[in-house]
Motif scaffolding. Structure first.
Motif, PDB file in Angstrom:
ATOM      1  N   ALA A 232     -20.423 -93.124  13.594  1.00 22.19           N
ATOM      2  CA  ALA A 232     -19.707 -93.255  12.327  1.00 22.19           C
ATOM      3  C   ALA A 232     -18.709 -94.407  12.370  1.00 22.19           C
ATOM      4  O   ALA A 232     -18.360 -94.971  11.330  1.00 22.19           O
ATOM      5  CB  ALA A 232     -18.985 -91.954  11.983  1.00 22.19           C
TER       6      ALA A 232
ATOM      7  N   LEU B 146     -19.353 -86.452   8.272  1.00 26.73           N
ATOM      8  CA  LEU B 146     -19.265 -87.163   9.553  1.00 26.73           C
ATOM      9  C   LEU B 146     -18.690 -86.336  10.687  1.00 26.73           C
ATOM     10  O   LEU B 146     -18.875 -86.673  11.866  1.00 26.73           O
ATOM     11  CB  LEU B 146     -18.405 -88.426   9.379  1.00 26.73           C
TER      12      LEU B 146
ATOM     13  N   VAL C 117      -9.921 -91.903  21.166  1.00 28.69           N
ATOM     14  CA  VAL C 117     -11.157 -91.195  21.519  1.00 28.69           C
ATOM     15  C   VAL C 117     -12.306 -91.694  20.636  1.00 28.69           C
ATOM     16  O   VAL C 117     -13.425 -91.912  21.112  1.00 28.69           O
ATOM     17  CB  VAL C 117     -10.973 -89.668  21.368  1.00 28.69           C
ATOM     18  N   MET C 118     -12.021 -91.909  19.343  1.00 27.45           N
ATOM     19  CA  MET C 118     -13.075 -92.396  18.441  1.00 27.45           C
ATOM     20  C   MET C 118     -13.464 -93.838  18.745  1.00 27.45           C
ATOM     21  O   MET C 118     -14.532 -94.292  18.350  1.00 27.45           O
ATOM     22  CB  MET C 118     -12.636 -92.247  16.987  1.00 27.45           C
TER      23      MET C 118
ATOM     24  N   LEU D 183      -4.554 -82.936   1.190  1.00 28.66           N
ATOM     25  CA  LEU D 183      -5.689 -82.747   0.298  1.00 28.66           C
ATOM     26  C   LEU D 183      -5.308 -82.287  -1.093  1.00 28.66           C
ATOM     27  O   LEU D 183      -6.119 -82.299  -2.009  1.00 28.66           O
ATOM     28  CB  LEU D 183      -6.640 -81.715   0.899  1.00 28.66           C
TER      29      LEU D 183
ATOM     30  N   VAL E  48     -12.735 -84.691   2.118  1.00 27.54           N
ATOM     31  CA  VAL E  48     -13.573 -83.557   2.515  1.00 27.54           C
ATOM     32  C   VAL E  48     -15.032 -83.993   2.677  1.00 27.54           C
ATOM     33  O   VAL E  48     -15.732 -83.555   3.599  1.00 27.54           O
ATOM     34  CB  VAL E  48     -13.450 -82.396   1.504  1.00 27.54           C
TER      35      VAL E  48
ATOM     36  N   VAL F 261     -20.224 -94.142   6.985  1.00 27.64           N
ATOM     37  CA  VAL F 261     -19.080 -93.918   6.105  1.00 27.64           C
ATOM     38  C   VAL F 261     -19.483 -94.135   4.651  1.00 27.64           C
ATOM     39  O   VAL F 261     -19.097 -93.367   3.760  1.00 27.64           O
ATOM     40  CB  VAL F 261     -17.905 -94.848   6.483  1.00 27.64           C
TER      41      VAL F 261
ATOM     42  N   LEU G 101     -11.881 -95.970   8.462  1.00 21.02           N
ATOM     43  CA  LEU G 101     -11.922 -94.557   8.877  1.00 21.02           C
ATOM     44  C   LEU G 101     -10.874 -94.282   9.948  1.00 21.02           C
ATOM     45  O   LEU G 101     -10.110 -93.302   9.864  1.00 21.02           O
ATOM     46  CB  LEU G 101     -13.328 -94.232   9.402  1.00 21.02           C
TER      47      LEU G 101
ATOM     48  N   VAL H 153     -19.275 -86.883  14.753  1.00 20.91           N
ATOM     49  CA  VAL H 153     -18.233 -87.502  15.577  1.00 20.91           C
ATOM     50  C   VAL H 153     -17.962 -86.637  16.814  1.00 20.91           C
ATOM     51  O   VAL H 153     -17.909 -87.142  17.943  1.00 20.91           O
ATOM     52  CB  VAL H 153     -16.936 -87.709  14.756  1.00 20.91           C
TER      53      VAL H 153
ATOM     54  N   PRO I  64     -18.509 -92.781  18.601  1.00 18.30           N
ATOM     55  CA  PRO I  64     -19.199 -92.193  17.448  1.00 18.30           C
ATOM     56  C   PRO I  64     -19.885 -93.263  16.601  1.00 18.30           C
ATOM     57  O   PRO I  64     -19.286 -94.290  16.287  1.00 18.30           O
ATOM     58  CB  PRO I  64     -18.068 -91.525  16.668  1.00 18.30           C
TER      59      PRO I  64
ATOM     60  N   THR J 229     -15.771-100.472   7.602  1.00 20.82           N
ATOM     61  CA  THR J 229     -15.657 -99.030   7.298  1.00 20.82           C
ATOM     62  C   THR J 229     -15.168 -98.239   8.509  1.00 20.82           C
ATOM     63  O   THR J 229     -14.436 -97.261   8.358  1.00 20.82           O
ATOM     64  CB  THR J 229     -17.005 -98.446   6.842  1.00 20.82           C
ATOM     65  N   GLY J 230     -15.577 -98.674   9.702  1.00 22.94           N
ATOM     66  CA  GLY J 230     -15.119 -97.979  10.906  1.00 22.94           C
ATOM     67  C   GLY J 230     -13.624 -98.116  11.092  1.00 22.94           C
ATOM     68  O   GLY J 230     -12.928 -97.148  11.432  1.00 22.94           O
TER      69      GLY J 230
END
Lengths: 208, 208, 208
Positions: free
Chosen positions: A64, A48, B56-57, B150, A42, A71, B126, A52, A62, B122-123
């Motif tokens: 990020a 981010l 897309v990212m 979650l 979360v 991150v 993610l 994004v 992005p 980190t990218g």
């Protein structure tokens, strides 16, 4: 996928925005009794998410993904929220402030980045609002909460749209950059933070 | 929007991942009594969703749009799940396995593609997590289910993050590609599939 | 991020689609008693959402960001729905028609734009369906409503897929552009609008 290195929003401002947003998100997730991974997830989404979507809508990869500071800032803020849990729960009112600060930062950075990348008035307005509330809306949807943005009550999308429009108007008027940024930021934070304190509510459309 | 034809993840691995993910999605949708179109829609979302967000990212046009094998694999697996319904419902435990296999495939392919396209640690982490759980989170949100990722309980985002981090560490250490891929994949599948069997649970953040 | 100026769908068709979609979205939001900002937000999401996802999946910067007519059309239609509230609530059946018209327009424009940008059959089909139902699915998720697309009952994703497939088949057969567009549009609107009137229902997958 080009970036314009000379036309970027300063890195530290974005990192502060991400950390504040992630902190607000993580604090809410702790109170909802998510597990550790859920809280960090979360935090990342809140910190981010809006950026994004903003970058994708501008046709950019992005930041990020490309810059590790983003991150790490979100994860660090998320871990910080978990560690500070007992202290943090005492100051519940603070979360409203974090929420408001994050909204102001995300909107101002979003509008500025949109303008720097050639978006016209309405495009920059759209991106400012989406960058501001995107993380929170995604967080609410993922958490199974009613999306607060749309309900009668607190100013959220309204504050974002107001601040983004003010930013763009001041820019048309040639207001100095720093003053313009601070004014738009202040209006958003005030509208968002003060509205529940003073009982200000947005108007139900059916009552107009 | 460039692609790097010499740096691609092998097509057949992605197609297998898509088919497995679509099968898991479709099986769940059949049990929720969705109509035929709904089942195929969920199959496509589960099979292609994570990869579309991943591409897309990364600033790429999603391969699901450009390569017909991807949509056909998802639709074929969805139809297969409907046809095999009676057989399939007997082996409910199998769906957990499909879920785990799809998670492992999506994460490994996602991290690998991110690294090949220049994402830093980190990218890539993610993108690996988003590619792994993106389809399932979208499926849950569309289906009106609580997003399982979650909540305290089964390992999902945790397994994805663990496997993605292991992949990137092994890559830093110069581990051979195949060994690295298999180890990361095995850790994800084990963490995801074994956790409900053995009652392993992730820790609630408030208990730390 | 290139665009192909000579290969674009006519602007006025997209603007009409956006206004009709935004009107349908805003009308629903008024009935759910959202506040003014919420109504405008839903109008923008319904009017622009599918097109933004379509453009991002094609690797283009969304036209909603670059062309001011798009946001203005969505906001104008949203304001119009609020102003006409009392008149509008009398003609509830009209909203079903707006919904159907918007679905037909979004799908036909989406498939056409995908084909013009080099997507193959399945890619164009995928984008057509996503462009058609993307706004409504997002609206439902944001509004906390069950996503109607997936449930047994009215034709929605099914109508979109049917119309998109018809468009692509007619294109293969060399049907003149206008005839092809009108036929696909008519099939979608009929399937979507007529299905609740005549009690047609899609088939539950478990019943096949």
């Amino acid at each position: 996928m080009d970036t314009f290195p000379l036309l970027q929003v300063p890195l530290w401002i974005e990192v502060v925005a991400i950390a504040v947003g992630a902190l607000a998100g993580a604090a809410g997730a702790v109170r909802q009794r998510f597990d550790l991974v859920g809280v960090l997830f979360v935090a990342v989404v809140m910190g981010l998410g809006g950026g994004v979507v903003r970058d994708v809508m501008l046709g950019l990869r992005p930041v990020a993904v490309t810059n590790q500071a983003y991150v790490l800032a979100a994860l660090g803020a998320g871990l910080g929220a978990v560690v500070l849990l007992r202290v943090v729960t005492r100051f519940v009112r603070l979360f409203g402030l974090f929420d408001a600060l994050a909204l102001g930062l995300f909107v101002v950075v979003g509008v500025e980045k949109a303008v720097l990348n050639g978006a016209p008035f309405t495009g920059a307005l759209l991106i400012g609002v989406v960058a501001g509330i995107g993380g929170g809306v995604t967080r609410d949807m993922i958490s199974g909460l009613p999306v607060q943005v749309l309900r009668r009550g607190e100013w959220n999308a309204a504050a974002a749209a107001l601040g983004a429009a003010l930013f763009l108007l001041l820019r048309e008027l040639g207001t100095p950059d720093l003053l313009r940024d601070l004014l738009a930021f202040a209006v958003i934070v005030l509208a968002r933070y003060a509205s529940p304190l003073f009982g200000w509510q947005t108007v139900e459309a059916g009552d107009l």
